[in-house]
Design a protein around this motif. Structure first.
Motif, PDB file in Angstrom:
ATOM      1  N   ILE A  23      95.220 -16.693 -40.876  1.00 50.85           N
ATOM      2  CA  ILE A  23      94.783 -16.445 -39.503  1.00 50.85           C
ATOM      3  C   ILE A  23      95.938 -16.641 -38.530  1.00 50.85           C
ATOM      4  O   ILE A  23      96.049 -15.932 -37.521  1.00 50.85           O
ATOM      5  N   PHE A  24      96.842 -17.583 -38.821  1.00 49.27           N
ATOM      6  CA  PHE A  24      97.998 -17.800 -37.956  1.00 49.27           C
ATOM      7  C   PHE A  24      98.878 -16.554 -37.892  1.00 49.27           C
ATOM      8  O   PHE A  24      99.343 -16.156 -36.825  1.00 49.27           O
ATOM      9  N   VAL A 276      87.998 -20.197 -33.603  1.00 50.24           N
ATOM     10  CA  VAL A 276      86.713 -19.609 -33.986  1.00 50.24           C
ATOM     11  C   VAL A 276      86.709 -19.241 -35.463  1.00 50.24           C
ATOM     12  O   VAL A 276      85.763 -19.559 -36.202  1.00 50.24           O
ATOM     13  N   VAL A 277      87.765 -18.582 -35.924  1.00 55.27           N
ATOM     14  CA  VAL A 277      87.825 -18.156 -37.322  1.00 55.27           C
ATOM     15  C   VAL A 277      87.928 -19.357 -38.249  1.00 55.27           C
ATOM     16  O   VAL A 277      87.238 -19.433 -39.279  1.00 55.27           O
ATOM     17  N   PHE A 278      88.781 -20.308 -37.908  1.00 52.01           N
ATOM     18  CA  PHE A 278      88.993 -21.458 -38.789  1.00 52.01           C
ATOM     19  C   PHE A 278      87.720 -22.303 -38.906  1.00 52.01           C
ATOM     20  O   PHE A 278      87.324 -22.676 -40.014  1.00 52.01           O
ATOM     21  N   SER A 280      84.621 -21.364 -38.334  1.00 56.14           N
ATOM     22  CA  SER A 280      83.587 -20.587 -39.022  1.00 56.14           C
ATOM     23  C   SER A 280      83.799 -20.625 -40.527  1.00 56.14           C
ATOM     24  O   SER A 280      82.852 -20.842 -41.298  1.00 56.14           O
ATOM     25  N   ALA A 281      85.046 -20.441 -40.945  1.00 53.07           N
ATOM     26  CA  ALA A 281      85.347 -20.491 -42.377  1.00 53.07           C
ATOM     27  C   ALA A 281      85.168 -21.897 -42.925  1.00 53.07           C
ATOM     28  O   ALA A 281      84.742 -22.078 -44.076  1.00 53.07           O
ATOM     29  N   LEU A 282      85.490 -22.893 -42.114  1.00 55.64           N
ATOM     30  CA  LEU A 282      85.319 -24.280 -42.549  1.00 55.64           C
ATOM     31  C   LEU A 282      83.865 -24.584 -42.863  1.00 55.64           C
ATOM     32  O   LEU A 282      83.564 -25.278 -43.851  1.00 55.64           O
ATOM     33  N   VAL A 283      82.955 -24.064 -42.046  1.00 52.07           N
ATOM     34  CA  VAL A 283      81.527 -24.269 -42.301  1.00 52.07           C
ATOM     35  C   VAL A 283      81.129 -23.649 -43.631  1.00 52.07           C
ATOM     36  O   VAL A 283      80.413 -24.262 -44.441  1.00 52.07           O
ATOM     37  N   PHE A 284      81.606 -22.432 -43.909  1.00 50.16           N
ATOM     38  CA  PHE A 284      81.317 -21.785 -45.180  1.00 50.16           C
ATOM     39  C   PHE A 284      81.840 -22.623 -46.344  1.00 50.16           C
ATOM     40  O   PHE A 284      81.145 -22.818 -47.350  1.00 50.16           O
TER      41      PHE A 284
END
Length: 305
Positions: A23-24, A276-278, A280-284
């Motif tokens: 993402i970075f 937002v992306v990090f 969201s992915a962390l929750v998954f």
């Protein structure tokens, strides 16, 4: 079991590291945010000053190092565009996304589960065929197209519901329907297949041989057991709804995380997109980790030998 847990923790950490790098790098492909942050006609010196202010003039590996260290400290940075802490901005939009996801989940369960039960009880009849058509349409029609049709009929033609924004229960109806349409079809299909498996089991046949009313057999003996995989899928789908509502939130101008991510991409607001992306992915990753650990406790066959 300890080795199994440590192995899964290692996989989760590797996924987070790879995600942070990905993402970075990807957000920086969108262009230089300093060009959008200065006034029209600004000189190159002004642009360079903005880049220096936000550390964009440093090498990429230095910027990533700062980003990674900040993540470890729980600091997700400051927004270039909104000029406020990113985590505070994220948390301010999160309740709207949760509200929309909860309403969409309620709609998908209210529609999907009864439809699946009736389709299983009346298998190979007209209701079962209608349920299959509903599932096919739900899984095929994109949510943005459903949302546009809802706006056309209920806002433009009939004038019953507001076409965008938030603030009242009426604002939630159409976005929740558009977001929950796909998941209602998924819950219907799973409920139908699960009910068919349970209705063919021995204990259901025994309950019918005892002369119990058919409604009691279906409601108490069959439905309770068929509901377990449906609720498991619903829990996972609730998290998915929060994270994939980008299109629906954009169509209805809903002030949630998806719309925040889209605006941040347009504005090249690196910290907000990364946050937002990090998260969201962390929750998954956390949910998948919890499920894998639970499976390890429940089924010893999948544990490492």
């Amino acid at each position: 079991m300890k080795r199994y847990i440590l192995k899964r923790v290692g996989y989760a950490l590797i996924s987070l590291v790879l995600l942070s790098v990905t993402i970075f790098l990807f957000v920086r492909v969108t262009g230089d945010p300093a060009v959008l942050l200065v006034e029209p006609g600004a000189s190159q010196a002004d642009i360079d000053a903005i880049r220096t202010q936000f550390g964009l003039d440093r090498p990429l590996w230095v910027q990533y190092g700062h980003f990674a260290v900040s993540l470890l400290r729980g600091d997700l940075g400051h927004s270039f565009y909104y000029r406020m802490p990113v985590l505070e901005l994220y948390l301010s939009r999160l309740p709207n996304s949760l509200l929309l996801a909860a309403a969409a989940m309620a709609f998908s369960l209210v529609i999907g589960i009864p439809t699946g039960i009736i389709a299983a009880v009346r298998v190979n009849r007209w209701w079962d065929s209608a349920g299959k058509v509903f599932a096919l349409l739900g899984l095929s029609l994109p949510s943005f197209w459903v949302g546009l049709l809802l706006i056309l009929f209920f806002s433009v033609y009939l004038g019953w519901l507001p076409s965008s924004g938030s603030g009242s229960a009426a604002h939630v109806v159409m976005p929740a329907f558009a977001l929950g349409w796909y998941f209602a079809a998924a819950h219907m299909r799973l409920t139908r297949s699960s009910m068919l498996d349970v209705l063919g089991s021995e204990y259901v046949k025994l309950a019918r041989l005892k002369g119990l009313p058919e409604a009691l057999v279906i409601g108490k003996h069959a439905f309770k057991n068929a509901l377990i995989p449906v609720l498991t899928l619903a829990g996972i789908n609730l998290v998915i709804m929060v994270n994939v509502a980008v299109v629906v939130e954009t169509v209805f101008a809903w002030p949630g995380l998806g719309r925040l991510a889209i605006h941040s991409i347009y504005n090249r607001d690196y910290p907000v997109v990364q946050c937002v992306v990090f998260l969201s992915a962390l929750v998954f990753i956390v949910i998948n980790f919890a499920i894998e650990i639970a499976y390890g406790f429940l089924d010893p066959r999948i544990r490492p030998r």
